[in-house]
Design an enzyme around this catalytic site. Structure first.
Site, PDB file in Angstrom:
ATOM      1  N   LYS A 208      31.857  59.578 -55.075  1.00 25.67           N
ATOM      2  CA  LYS A 208      30.747  59.694 -56.019  1.00 25.67           C
ATOM      3  C   LYS A 208      31.232  60.569 -57.158  1.00 25.67           C
ATOM      4  O   LYS A 208      31.414  61.776 -56.991  1.00 25.67           O
ATOM      5  CB  LYS A 208      29.512  60.297 -55.359  1.00 25.67           C
ATOM      6  CG  LYS A 208      28.330  60.379 -56.319  1.00 25.67           C
ATOM      7  CD  LYS A 208      27.082  60.888 -55.645  1.00 25.67           C
ATOM      8  CE  LYS A 208      25.847  60.751 -56.536  1.00 25.67           C
ATOM      9  NZ  LYS A 208      25.962  61.380 -57.843  1.00 25.67           N
ATOM     10  N   ARG A 363      12.689  50.237 -53.010  1.00 28.05           N
ATOM     11  CA  ARG A 363      12.161  51.310 -52.167  1.00 28.05           C
ATOM     12  C   ARG A 363      13.022  51.549 -50.954  1.00 28.05           C
ATOM     13  O   ARG A 363      12.870  52.528 -50.268  1.00 28.05           O
ATOM     14  CB  ARG A 363      10.748  50.955 -51.728  1.00 28.05           C
ATOM     15  CG  ARG A 363       9.813  50.947 -52.908  1.00 28.05           C
ATOM     16  CD  ARG A 363       8.543  50.245 -52.545  1.00 28.05           C
ATOM     17  NE  ARG A 363       7.782  49.964 -53.751  1.00 28.05           N
ATOM     18  CZ  ARG A 363       6.513  50.253 -53.896  1.00 28.05           C
ATOM     19  NH1 ARG A 363       5.857  50.809 -52.921  1.00 28.05           N
ATOM     20  NH2 ARG A 363       5.904  49.984 -55.011  1.00 28.05           N
ATOM     21  N   LYS A 369      23.433  58.694 -51.143  1.00 24.41           N
ATOM     22  CA  LYS A 369      24.435  59.661 -51.604  1.00 24.41           C
ATOM     23  C   LYS A 369      24.554  60.802 -50.603  1.00 24.41           C
ATOM     24  O   LYS A 369      23.559  61.278 -50.071  1.00 24.41           O
ATOM     25  CB  LYS A 369      24.092  60.182 -52.999  1.00 24.41           C
ATOM     26  CG  LYS A 369      22.672  60.660 -53.153  1.00 24.41           C
ATOM     27  CD  LYS A 369      22.318  60.935 -54.614  1.00 24.41           C
ATOM     28  CE  LYS A 369      20.851  61.300 -54.712  1.00 24.41           C
ATOM     29  NZ  LYS A 369      20.316  61.387 -56.050  1.00 24.41           N
TER      30      LYS A 369
END
Ligand code: AMP
Length: 518
Positions: A208, A363, A369
């Protein structure tokens, strides 16, 4: 439709905290939609976008209100359109006349609404999710179909018109168009790497990176590059344009992250990356792209393909510029990706279901993450004057989390920690510019700036309206790439209470709310 009906609905929506009641009020009005401007006004933006009538212009306007309601929504839309197109010599006077004429026909309540519309005070990014539900309800079509059409068109008014005029069939006609940005897919926080892997099954674990989101569209030699808020930045990033133009394909849409790197490949500070998005031609600092998704390749839309297939397409076209990651890793291999990412100076990892399709604002939590420290993107609500070394500076920030049910942000804490002198100087000016109330202690500001906060967790607290407060919050940086609508929700803060599993809403309200995804 009478403008007064819209104003009344908008007030009713603001007055209730119930998501269902908001949806019902909006849906009732949408059923009688006669111009897309109805939707624009309800989410607080003129249909022409910002038309250049700010605080000053509108604040100075003192026109006696009309006694009776006569304006229609279409007339207001037309008047604002005319205002926006006036230019050239004498335009200030003509603009003032147009605005005065419009205000003269408005009742006191309508004038109040117009003021808030024109100054941006009504801009309700937070209402987006509620509006999508209302469109689905008014047109009696599944929410997923409405969300998909909105993801692809990027326009709520267009989505509402398509839904109400043509129902599900017309919404399904909305396709990905190369050159028109798609609303990006978002991620929610994971409790931990093992839990995310267990929940999602077949996954890819990727670095990330801490840069800025980009979406790249290419058709032939024509290239367009957009930010996460769908702002076009093609002209400011020529090195990315050249790189995309050289890819082995005829047309492509890619999703990725870009950042400036040091000579040894470490990320440079986020502010340096962002500086490339604003000004023209700051080229000493080159941006490197890292792509992680492919939505279209050579005439074929891939949105509905599973991520595994999209990643295969991505590798064929973006080879060396694909973000580092491992597909179907063992637990040990996944943990090694985390170590490698952190060692390279990145934030953590993304864990993504390889069977999921590409869906914006969904949703579920197909993308999760995992970061070693808690961070939240919060909205600045106000700021207190500093004392001592900080006197004369706007210092202690009041921070709010987004209400997933479309209400105003909920205050969850304050902080004056983690600020550099530079940031303090910047915010003293930037916050004063968006002040809406002056107090001896400081100012209240229009809730539009997003700031990334690092914190140790959350605690129950009677002091704030949400019943909880941030623990040891400190400023990381402002996030000019995010809008208030992208801020983390009160549910995301609640998930940080001791003993709560992150990502699980405990909202207590009816309806599912939106995920805390950003
Ligand atoms: P956050 O802004 O913390 O919610 O994290 C989501 C953002 O991380 C995305 O919008 C991207 O800008 C960024 N990002 C960095 N690396 C990745 C990745 N491998 N996959 C998806 N998004 C990523």
């Amino acid at each position: 439709m009478l403008f007064s009906e819209l104003v009344e609905t908008s007030e009713a929506v603001a007055a209730t905290r119930s998501r269902l009641a908001k949806v019902a009020a909006l849906a009732g009005l949408l059923k009688r939609l006669d111009t897309p401007a109805v939707v624009s006004f309800l989410i607080g933006v003129p249909s022409q976008g910002r038309i250049g009538a700010g605080w000053r212009t509108v604040g100075d306007l003192a026109v006696p209100p009309a006694a009776a309601e006569s304006l229609t929504v279409a007339e207001v839309d037309e008047a604002l359109g005319a205002y926006g197109t006036v230019s050239g010599k004498g335009s200030a006077g003509r603009r003032a006349d147009l605005l005065a004429a419009l205000f003269g026909r408005a009742t006191a309540a309508e004038q109040g609404f117009l003021r808030r519309l024109l100054t941006g005070e009504l801009r309700q990014g937070a209402l987006e999710g509620v509006m999508l539900d209302a469109i689905a309800s008014a047109a009696d079509v599944p929410g997923a179909v409405v969300r998909r059409a909105f993801m692809l068109s990027g326009s709520l008014p267009d989505t509402a018109v398509a839904a109400l005029n043509g129902g599900e069939a017309e919404l399904a006609e909305v396709r990905l168009e190369v050159g028109r940005p798609v609303r990006p897919m978002l991620a929610s926080p994971a409790s931990s790497l093992p839990e995310a892997m267990a929940e999602l099954g077949s996954v890819v674990v990727e670095h990330k990176l801490d840069g800025a989101r980009i979406q790249v569209h290419r058709s032939g030699s024509e290239v367009h590059i957009f930010t996460r808020t769908l702002r076009e930045i093609t002209a400011t990033v020529p090195e990315l344009v050249d790189l995309v133009r050289a890819m082995p394909c005829t047309s492509v849409v890619l999703d990725g992250e870009t950042l400036a790197l040091t000579d040894d490949g470490k990320p440079r500070p986020f502010q340096e990356t962002m500086s490339r998005f604003g000004a023209q031609d700051v080229r000493e600092l080159l941006l490197s792209p890292f792509f992680f998704d492919c939505l279209h390749l050579d005439g074929q839309d891939l949105l509905d393909e599973p991520l595994r297939a999209r990643l295969t397409a991505l590798r064929t076209v973006a080879g060396p510029h694909v973000i580092p990651g491992v597909q179907d890793p063992t637990p040990d291999a996944a943990a090694a990706v985390v170590d490698a990412s952190l060692a390279a100076g990145h934030e953590g990892v993304m864990v993504k279901s390889l069977t999921s399709s590409y869906a914006a604002g969904r949703r579920g939590s197909a993308w999760q993450k995992v970061k070693p420290v808690h961070t939240l993107d919060l909205v600045v609500l106000g700021v207190e004057w500093g004392s001592g070394r900080r006197s004369g500076k706007l210092s202690n920030l009041h921070l709010g989390a987004r209400d997933p049910n479309g209400g105003p942000p909920v205050m969850v804490g304050k902080t004056f920690k983690g600020m550099t002198d530079e940031l303090l100087a910047w915010q003293t000016k930037a916050l004063a510019d968006i002040a809406t109330e002056d107090h001896p202690w400081g100012i209240v500001v229009n809730p539009e700036l997003v700031i990334e906060i690092e914190l140790d967790g959350a605690q129950v607290s009677p002091r704030y309206p949400g019943g909880l407060a941030l623990r040891f919050a400190r400023v990381l940086r402002y996030r000019p790439d995010k809008d208030a609508a992208d801020a983390d929700t009160i549910d995301a803060v609640r998930a940080l209470l001791p003993g709560k599993a992150p990502g699980v809403g405990t909202g207590g309200g009816e309806g599912e709310g939106e995920s805390g995804g950003t």
